[in-house]
Each structure stands twice: as C-alpha cells, then as structure tokens.
Design an enzyme around this catalytic site. Structure first.
Site, PDB file in Angstrom:
ATOM      1  N   LYS A  80       0.841  -1.196   0.000  1.00  0.00           N
ATOM      2  CA  LYS A  80       0.000   0.000   0.000  1.00  0.00           C
ATOM      3  C   LYS A  80       0.877   1.247   0.000  1.00  0.00           C
ATOM      4  CE  LYS A  80      -3.794   1.977   2.802  1.00  0.00           C
ATOM      5  NZ  LYS A  80      -4.642   1.711   3.986  1.00  0.00           N
ATOM      6  N   SER A 154      -9.316   1.734   3.296  1.00  0.00           N
ATOM      7  CA  SER A 154      -8.517   2.535   2.390  1.00  0.00           C
ATOM      8  C   SER A 154      -7.532   1.707   1.568  1.00  0.00           C
ATOM      9  CB  SER A 154      -7.741   3.597   3.185  1.00  0.00           C
ATOM     10  OG  SER A 154      -6.847   3.009   4.125  1.00  0.00           O
ATOM     11  N   SER A 178      -9.509  -0.610   7.493  1.00  0.00           N
ATOM     12  CA  SER A 178      -8.985  -0.558   6.130  1.00  0.00           C
ATOM     13  C   SER A 178      -8.338  -1.851   5.664  1.00  0.00           C
ATOM     14  CB  SER A 178      -7.970   0.587   5.999  1.00  0.00           C
ATOM     15  OG  SER A 178      -8.610   1.829   6.172  1.00  0.00           O
TER      16      SER A 178
END
Length: 456
Positions: A80, A154, A178
């Site tokens: 990420k 996210s 997330s």
C-alpha cells in the site's frame, strides 16, 4: 514464448512447495505476474510498479539461493502506498505529498529479507482516510465481483491485487477497518494484527497510536505464514510491542442487535455463516454490540480526529488545494476538539474497554459481519461520507479497544454480492483467530478470479 497470465492459485504455501520441489522458478512467476498486470490494463490498482528488468533481476538473484532457506522465497507482494519502499515514492495517494523514502519500512524490510519480490505500490483512499476505496486521484478500483461494486478502502489496491490473482500477498494498513472492509468486498482474507505486533515504522500516520500494518491473502494459512515473518520487535517504532500468544479457544460470542441498513440479503448471508460456525463451536453466548459501536464512533466522531490532524496539519496548511475536499473536510474536523474533549473521551473509552474485557472473559471470540451492506462506486460518488460510516460500523472499534481481528470470506448473498465475516479477539489472539477460522468457517469461499487466456 507463451506466458501464462492465469492467477497464482496456490498462494504462498503452494508457491513455496513448487519452488522447493524445483518445478517452478521465480522468473516464471514474475513473468506471469507482469503479463497479468498488463492484461488488466488501467484498473486503478497500482500507483507505481517496479520496472520489469528490476523484477527479473530480483528473480535471478533469488534463483542463486536455496528456496528452503527463505520462508517467502520468490513470493510477489504488493505494498500500500502509505508504506515506505526504497526506490518508490511514497504518495499516500496525494501527488504533492510524495517523497522518496531513504529506506524500506520495517515490515517491508522483513518481507525482503524473507525472500519476497516487491512488485509495486498500490492505490488507497488518500492519507488512508476512508473505507470506500474511491478517495484517490489515481482512480477508483472496482471490486473483483464487478457490477460497479466498490473495492473498499482505504487499502483498495492491495485487496484487489490479491483478489484478482496478481499477487498472493499484499500489505495494507488498518486504523478503522482498512484491512478488513476491502477484504470483505473482494472475497479475500484480511488480517488486522494486535496494535504493535507488526512494526509500523515507515508508515505515513493516520492515527499514529492506532495504526496497524495489515495482511491480505487468499486463504488463512497464507496469512499465518506471512504473519510469522512480519511479527516481532521494530526498533524504529515506539509503538512496537510483543506479548504472549493466547491459548486456543472456540467459544463464540454472537451479536444480538445487528443493523444491516435494511439489506435483507446480507443479513441472511451472515446468519447462514453464523449458523455454520455455531454448529462447529463447543459453545456460544449472545451479546450486545452497542458498546463496541459506541467505541467505534469515537474514531470519526471524537477527538481521535485531532490525531489525524496532528499528522497532516502542516501539509494541509501549505497545500490545502492539493488534498481532496472530502479528505480535507474529514481531517480538519480535528481542530474542533479541546483537551477536555480528549480526556472525556479517553475516560469513556476506558469504561468501554472494561466492558470488552468482561466479554472476552466469558468467551473466546466474537463473530461479526465485516460490512453491513455494500455500495456501488456511483453511490459513493453521490454521497461520499454517510456510506463510509456505515462500512465501518463493525470495524472501527477494534484498535481503540486493543483487539485483533481476522476478516474472512463467507460466500455470497442471494444476489451475488460478497459476504464477509470477522472474528475478533483480545490482543495477541492471532493464533486463536487463525485456528478458529479454519475450524469454524470452512470452506472459505475466495473471490472469483477472472479467466484471462494465455498470450504470446
């Protein structure tokens, strides 16, 4: 030369076995992965990908080593893009914020040392603020289930990269859910460890005291294998900690006051999964989840918003127009809270932690829906805030209450949408959660991997 663009169906353990048996080489896996990325095209999963030559050089380096000596030998991983990877800019999905990190984040360093191949950086809700996967200037990934279904955030790109079979492992982060919401919406496993068990050095802070590095895989055994590599002290993270692993336990707590936003199909799918789990459990108790929801509401409705502002205040002041309006609106709410508000909320949170301690004194695990319903990307474009809070209804409380959680797929609704459930346990209950998922929730139903023919 024919390059197979099919998924990597065997995951970490399957690839490990093939490498050690000599039936597969890292170069073959890298070439297949690159072909699949190319075949998917502009899917908004990636913010940056390593050059093919660098990935093949890493594969060649590994092929000179003993596969049995490295637990993640030749395993492609995605990271990420709020986690530092040397050689890639860290953007946190905000181009004006981007910087070149001097070194890998602690978690990434552990992956590399274990033999992993770092493929690239994945898309996310900007500054890890959001649970829908649509708050990014780099595009909006769609769930692998299609139908304009949101990917969840996210950690949107990381979840889709695993669900689509591009990589068997991806790192995300998880402050409010997330690492679990996108797992549910893409039919994969999302492990949110105990705060501090996996070091968070080199992670762009959201709420620094609550942030966790999370793991996406396609099955529970792979998640366990990756956690063995990631867990441990991080000298560069002051929040890093260790603790004794809790003993096994399968007694379940089941919620009695769930709210699915009127989504009868999701309620039915969750209840079917709960019935399967109860049939395998040695016992269960019923519990209210209202105290957990109250704790979760503190994250986006209380002074922990001020902690988000702490991380971004200077950047927001200098670059207000470079941040998405919805992200800026959420974070700037933190300025409204006083020191009195902070202590009042902390005192209430301590009372809710005491309630949670009593719950886990009477049971081993709590079973919850990961998300109460689903939304389309069009839904979130029209109303970006309200649905986001709905998505976090059963995830936002875990870090505030110092809990561990494991999100697993549990089939689909009658109309074909993914249903995910989450097992929640006390701090350092990862072994318990991983074992319980296999014992109480088989078979795990993975996301559908699109079939892409071979290309020359």
């Amino acid at each position: 030369m024919q390059i197979a663009t099919a998924a990597l169906p065997d995951g970490v353990l399957g690839l490990r076995s093939a490498y050690r048996a000599g039936t597969l080489r890292p170069r073959e896996v890298v070439d297949g992965m690159l072909a699949r990325i190319a075949a998917r095209g502009a899917d908004a999963v990636w913010i940056s990908v390593a050059p093919a030559a660098e990935l093949r050089e890493r594969a060649a380096e590994l092929e000179r080593l003993d596969p049995a000596a490295l637990p993640l030998y030749g395993i492609p991983v995605a990271i990420k893009d709020n986690i530092d990877v040397a050689g890639f800019p860290t953007t946190a999905a905000c181009p004006a914020f981007a910087y070149p990190p001097a070194a890998d984040a602690g978690a990434v360093r552990r992956l590399r040392e274990a033999g992993a191949v770092v493929v690239g950086k994945t898309n996310l809700d900007q500054f890890a603020t959001g649970l829908n996967g649509g708050r990014s200037p780099y595009g909006v990934p769609e769930s692998v289930f299609g139908g304009d279904l949101i990917s969840g955030g996210s950690s949107s790109g990381s979840a889709v990269a695993v669900a689509a079979g591009i990589v068997p492992v991806a790192l995300g982060t998880d402050t409010a859910g997330s690492g679990r919401v996108p797992a549910a919406l893409n039919g994969v496993v999302g492990l949110k460890p105990t705060r501090g068990l996996v070091g968070a050095s080199g992670v762009v802070p959201a709420c620094r005291s609550l942030d966790c590095v999370s793991v996406f895989t396609r099955d529970v055994a792979d998640a366990a294998a990756v956690l063995c590599v990631l867990a441990g002290p991080d000298p560069d993270d002051p929040w890093s900690r260790t603790g004794p692993s809790l003993p096994p336990g399968l007694t379940l707590a089941l919620p009695e006051d769930l709210d699915f936003e009127g989504d009868a199909a999701m309620r039915a799918a969750f209840e079917a999964a709960a019935d399967r789990a109860v049939a395998r459990a040695p016992g269960f108790v019923r519990t209210s989840v209202e105290p957990l929801r109250e704790a979760g509401d503190l994250l986006y409705g209380g002074p922990w918003l001020a902690e988000r502002l702490t991380a971004l205040e200077d950047f927001l002041a200098a670059h207000p127009e470079e941040v998405l309006p919805v992200t800026r609106a959420v974070v700037e709410q933190g300025a409204a809270f006083s020191a009195v508000d902070v202590f009042r909320a902390r005192h209430r949170l301590q009372e809710l932690r005491a309630w949670t301690d009593r719950l886990f004194a009477a049971t081993d695990l709590l079973l919850l829906p990961t998300v109460p319903t689903t939304f389309t990307r069009a839904d979130l474009a029209a109303e970006p805030v309200g649905p986001n809070l709905v998505l976090g209804r059963y995830t936002q409380f875990t870090n505030l209450l110092d809990l561990a959680a494991l999100a697993v797929p549990a089939g689909t609704t009658a109309d074909g949408r993914p249903c995910g459930v989450t097992l929640v346990g006390p701090a350092f209950s990862e072994d318990r959660l991983l074992a319980a998922a296999g014992a109480l929730l088989p078979p795990l139903v993975p996301a559908p991997v699109p079939s892409i023919p071979e290309v020359s």
